[in-house]
Design a protein around this motif. Structure first.
Motif, PDB file in Angstrom:
ATOM      1  N   PHE A 192     -15.592  20.473  10.183  1.00  0.00           N
ATOM      2  CA  PHE A 192     -16.910  20.397   9.558  1.00  0.00           C
ATOM      3  C   PHE A 192     -17.436  18.972   9.453  1.00  0.00           C
ATOM      4  CE2 PHE A 192     -15.002  24.340   8.040  1.00  0.00           C
ATOM      5  CZ  PHE A 192     -15.975  25.230   8.468  1.00  0.00           C
ATOM      6  N   GLY A 193     -16.731  18.012  10.044  1.00  0.00           N
ATOM      7  CA  GLY A 193     -17.169  16.620  10.000  1.00  0.00           C
ATOM      8  C   GLY A 193     -18.509  16.399  10.670  1.00  0.00           C
ATOM      9  N   VAL A 194     -18.712  17.051  11.809  1.00  0.00           N
ATOM     10  CA  VAL A 194     -19.987  16.903  12.525  1.00  0.00           C
ATOM     11  C   VAL A 194     -21.120  17.459  11.675  1.00  0.00           C
ATOM     12  CG1 VAL A 194     -21.283  17.606  14.573  1.00  0.00           C
ATOM     13  CG2 VAL A 194     -18.895  16.945  14.786  1.00  0.00           C
ATOM     14  N   MET A 195     -20.837  18.563  10.996  1.00  0.00           N
ATOM     15  CA  MET A 195     -21.863  19.163  10.151  1.00  0.00           C
ATOM     16  C   MET A 195     -22.205  18.233   8.978  1.00  0.00           C
ATOM     17  SD  MET A 195     -22.010  23.076   8.797  1.00  0.00           S
ATOM     18  CE  MET A 195     -21.535  23.711  10.385  1.00  0.00           C
ATOM     19  N   ASP A 196     -21.199  17.566   8.417  1.00  0.00           N
ATOM     20  CA  ASP A 196     -21.444  16.624   7.324  1.00  0.00           C
ATOM     21  C   ASP A 196     -22.289  15.439   7.782  1.00  0.00           C
ATOM     22  OD1 ASP A 196     -19.960  18.188   5.587  1.00  0.00           O
ATOM     23  OD2 ASP A 196     -18.120  17.017   5.870  1.00  0.00           O
ATOM     24  N   VAL A 197     -21.980  14.923   8.965  1.00  0.00           N
ATOM     25  CA  VAL A 197     -22.738  13.791   9.507  1.00  0.00           C
ATOM     26  C   VAL A 197     -24.186  14.207   9.762  1.00  0.00           C
ATOM     27  CG1 VAL A 197     -22.973  12.251  11.484  1.00  0.00           C
ATOM     28  CG2 VAL A 197     -20.725  12.637  10.474  1.00  0.00           C
ATOM     29  N   SER A 198     -24.376  15.366  10.370  1.00  0.00           N
ATOM     30  CA  SER A 198     -25.737  15.832  10.646  1.00  0.00           C
ATOM     31  C   SER A 198     -26.492  16.141   9.359  1.00  0.00           C
ATOM     32  CB  SER A 198     -25.702  17.070  11.540  1.00  0.00           C
ATOM     33  OG  SER A 198     -25.274  16.712  12.837  1.00  0.00           O
ATOM     34  N   ALA A 199     -25.802  16.671   8.365  1.00  0.00           N
ATOM     35  CA  ALA A 199     -26.464  16.964   7.088  1.00  0.00           C
ATOM     36  C   ALA A 199     -26.933  15.676   6.413  1.00  0.00           C
ATOM     37  CB  ALA A 199     -25.521  17.731   6.177  1.00  0.00           C
ATOM     38  N   MET A 232     -33.209  17.231  16.086  1.00  0.00           N
ATOM     39  CA  MET A 232     -31.962  17.109  16.853  1.00  0.00           C
ATOM     40  C   MET A 232     -30.739  17.330  15.972  1.00  0.00           C
ATOM     41  SD  MET A 232     -32.334  14.184  19.631  1.00  0.00           S
ATOM     42  CE  MET A 232     -33.865  13.594  20.211  1.00  0.00           C
ATOM     43  N   ASN A 233     -30.782  16.838  14.746  1.00  0.00           N
ATOM     44  CA  ASN A 233     -29.661  17.061  13.839  1.00  0.00           C
ATOM     45  C   ASN A 233     -29.571  18.521  13.421  1.00  0.00           C
ATOM     46  OD1 ASN A 233     -28.129  14.516  13.200  1.00  0.00           O
ATOM     47  ND2 ASN A 233     -30.233  13.813  13.003  1.00  0.00           N
ATOM     48  N   ALA A 234     -30.713  19.178  13.255  1.00  0.00           N
ATOM     49  CA  ALA A 234     -30.692  20.612  12.965  1.00  0.00           C
ATOM     50  C   ALA A 234     -30.107  21.382  14.149  1.00  0.00           C
ATOM     51  CB  ALA A 234     -32.100  21.106  12.642  1.00  0.00           C
ATOM     52  N   SER A 235     -30.430  20.966  15.363  1.00  0.00           N
ATOM     53  CA  SER A 235     -29.864  21.603  16.558  1.00  0.00           C
ATOM     54  C   SER A 235     -28.361  21.381  16.649  1.00  0.00           C
ATOM     55  CB  SER A 235     -30.526  21.053  17.827  1.00  0.00           C
ATOM     56  OG  SER A 235     -31.882  21.378  17.859  1.00  0.00           O
ATOM     57  N   ALA A 236     -27.908  20.198  16.261  1.00  0.00           N
ATOM     58  CA  ALA A 236     -26.462  19.918  16.274  1.00  0.00           C
ATOM     59  C   ALA A 236     -25.733  20.819  15.289  1.00  0.00           C
ATOM     60  CB  ALA A 236     -26.206  18.447  15.941  1.00  0.00           C
ATOM     61  N   ILE A 237     -26.326  21.050  14.135  1.00  0.00           N
ATOM     62  CA  ILE A 237     -25.714  21.954  13.151  1.00  0.00           C
ATOM     63  C   ILE A 237     -25.675  23.374  13.696  1.00  0.00           C
ATOM     64  CG2 ILE A 237     -26.059  23.032  10.891  1.00  0.00           C
ATOM     65  CD1 ILE A 237     -26.944  20.287   9.865  1.00  0.00           C
ATOM     66  N   GLN A 238     -26.757  23.805  14.319  1.00  0.00           N
ATOM     67  CA  GLN A 238     -26.794  25.156  14.909  1.00  0.00           C
ATOM     68  C   GLN A 238     -25.739  25.294  16.009  1.00  0.00           C
ATOM     69  OE1 GLN A 238     -28.586  26.865  12.420  1.00  0.00           O
ATOM     70  NE2 GLN A 238     -28.804  28.156  14.191  1.00  0.00           N
ATOM     71  N   GLU A 280     -22.927  23.642  16.296  1.00  0.00           N
ATOM     72  CA  GLU A 280     -21.593  23.704  15.694  1.00  0.00           C
ATOM     73  C   GLU A 280     -21.356  25.067  15.044  1.00  0.00           C
ATOM     74  OE1 GLU A 280     -18.444  21.409  12.853  1.00  0.00           O
ATOM     75  OE2 GLU A 280     -20.529  20.777  12.765  1.00  0.00           O
ATOM     76  N   LYS A 281     -22.377  25.601  14.413  1.00  0.00           N
ATOM     77  CA  LYS A 281     -22.228  26.930  13.808  1.00  0.00           C
ATOM     78  C   LYS A 281     -21.901  27.977  14.868  1.00  0.00           C
ATOM     79  CE  LYS A 281     -25.376  28.308  10.924  1.00  0.00           C
ATOM     80  NZ  LYS A 281     -26.686  28.462  10.250  1.00  0.00           N
ATOM     81  N   SER A 282     -22.549  27.883  16.028  1.00  0.00           N
ATOM     82  CA  SER A 282     -22.261  28.853  17.092  1.00  0.00           C
ATOM     83  C   SER A 282     -20.862  28.641  17.665  1.00  0.00           C
ATOM     84  CB  SER A 282     -23.315  28.792  18.192  1.00  0.00           C
ATOM     85  OG  SER A 282     -23.259  27.580  18.881  1.00  0.00           O
ATOM     86  N   MET A 283     -20.402  27.377  17.734  1.00  0.00           N
ATOM     87  CA  MET A 283     -19.036  27.123  18.201  1.00  0.00           C
ATOM     88  C   MET A 283     -18.003  27.685  17.228  1.00  0.00           C
ATOM     89  SD  MET A 283     -19.036  23.360  19.955  1.00  0.00           S
ATOM     90  CE  MET A 283     -20.108  22.492  18.839  1.00  0.00           C
ATOM     91  N   VAL A 284     -18.233  27.515  15.946  1.00  0.00           N
ATOM     92  CA  VAL A 284     -17.324  28.055  14.939  1.00  0.00           C
ATOM     93  C   VAL A 284     -17.312  29.572  15.022  1.00  0.00           C
ATOM     94  CG1 VAL A 284     -16.960  28.332  12.448  1.00  0.00           C
ATOM     95  CG2 VAL A 284     -17.457  26.078  13.394  1.00  0.00           C
ATOM     96  N   SER A 285     -18.499  30.167  15.159  1.00  0.00           N
ATOM     97  CA  SER A 285     -18.587  31.626  15.276  1.00  0.00           C
ATOM     98  C   SER A 285     -17.850  32.138  16.522  1.00  0.00           C
ATOM     99  CB  SER A 285     -20.055  32.035  15.331  1.00  0.00           C
ATOM    100  OG  SER A 285     -20.186  33.413  15.503  1.00  0.00           O
ATOM    101  N   SER A 286     -18.015  31.439  17.619  1.00  0.00           N
ATOM    102  CA  SER A 286     -17.322  31.834  18.853  1.00  0.00           C
ATOM    103  C   SER A 286     -15.813  31.693  18.690  1.00  0.00           C
ATOM    104  CB  SER A 286     -17.786  30.970  20.027  1.00  0.00           C
ATOM    105  OG  SER A 286     -19.148  31.166  20.284  1.00  0.00           O
ATOM    106  N   SER A 287     -15.389  30.645  18.003  1.00  0.00           N
ATOM    107  CA  SER A 287     -13.948  30.458  17.764  1.00  0.00           C
ATOM    108  C   SER A 287     -13.392  31.586  16.909  1.00  0.00           C
ATOM    109  CB  SER A 287     -13.700  29.129  17.067  1.00  0.00           C
ATOM    110  OG  SER A 287     -14.108  28.070  17.878  1.00  0.00           O
ATOM    111  N   LEU A 288     -14.138  32.003  15.918  1.00  0.00           N
ATOM    112  CA  LEU A 288     -13.697  33.113  15.070  1.00  0.00           C
ATOM    113  C   LEU A 288     -13.642  34.423  15.849  1.00  0.00           C
ATOM    114  CD1 LEU A 288     -15.513  32.260  11.725  1.00  0.00           C
ATOM    115  CD2 LEU A 288     -13.081  32.028  12.256  1.00  0.00           C
TER     116      LEU A 288
END
Length: 170
Positions: free
Chosen positions: A4-11, A150-156, A158-166
Motif C-alpha cells: 500500500f506504499g504506492v497508494m500512500d504516496v499517491s494519496a 494522474m495520481n487518481a489513476s495510479a490509485i485505480q 493499484e486497486k485493480s492490481m490488488v484485486s487481480s492478485s486476490l
C-alpha cells in the motif's frame, strides 16, 4: 515498499494538489481585490511542497539494491552499492510522498492602473491591483488538475492490481 506504499504516496499527492488547486482558485477569485483587511491589494499566494520521509535518490537506490536477495546479482550489487553507500539507509525502500509545507505570499509589487473614479484610488488617480495574471493561474490550475488526475489513476491501477492478485488466490 509495501503493497500500500504506492497508494500512500499517491494519496499524499492528491491532498497536496487539492491544496494547490484551492490556492490557485483563491488567486483567481481575488485578481481584482484592491483592499484587504491587512491593507493594500490582495497578494498572490504560492504553495510550497516538501518530500516526506525520504532520503536522497542515492539512499533510496542503495536501500532497494540491498533488499531481497536474488533480485540483482551480488557481484553487481556490491560493486555498484559500494561506491554509493556503506549500508542500508534511512529510506529503507519506503519513500514518502509529498506534503504542503506552507502557503506563501508573493512579494511582487502591485499593478498600478489609472482609475480616478475607483473608491481605492490614490490622490493621483491610480489604483493598486494585485499582480495576478489569469493565464499563469490557469496554467497552474491545469498542472494541478493533471497531477491530481494522474495520481487518481495510479490509485485505480493499484486497486485493480490488488484485486487481480486476490482473484489469483481464489
Amino acid at each position: 515498499m509495501n503493497l500500500f506504499g504506492v497508494m500512500d504516496v499517491s494519496a499524499s499527492a492528491l491532498r497536496a494538489e487539492r491544496v494547490r488547486a484551492e490556492v490557485v482558485a483563491s488567486n483567481m477569485a481575488n485578481a481584482e481585490t484592491t483592499r484587504t483587511p491587512e491593507g493594500g491589494p490582495y497578494q498572490r499566494h504560492h504553495v510550497v511542497f516538501e518530500a516526506q520521509n525520504s532520503g536522497s535518490f542515492q539512499e533510496s537506490l542503495v536501500s532497494q539494491m540491498n533488499g531481497p536477495a536474488g533480485l540483482i546479482g551480488s557481484g553487481f550489487k556490491n560493486a555498484f552499492a559500494s561506491g554509493l553507500s556503506t549500508g542500508p539507509t534511512a529510506a529503507n525502500g519506503a519513500p514518502g510522498g509529498v506534503a504542503v509545507t506552507g502557503v506563501i505570499s508573493d512579494a511582487s509589487a502591485p499593478l498600478e492602473r489609472y482609475d480616478p473614479q475607483h473608491p481605492d484610488a490614490g490622490p493621483d488617480g491610480f489604483v493598486a491591483y494585485p499582480d495576478i495574471n489569469p493565464l499563469t493561474e490557469m496554467v497552474d490550475l491545469m498542472g494541478a488538475t493533471r497531477s491530481y488526475g494522474m495520481n487518481a489513476s495510479a490509485i485505480q491501477a493499484e486497486k485493480s492490481m490488488v484485486s487481480s492478485s486476490l482473484d489469483l488466490l481464489k
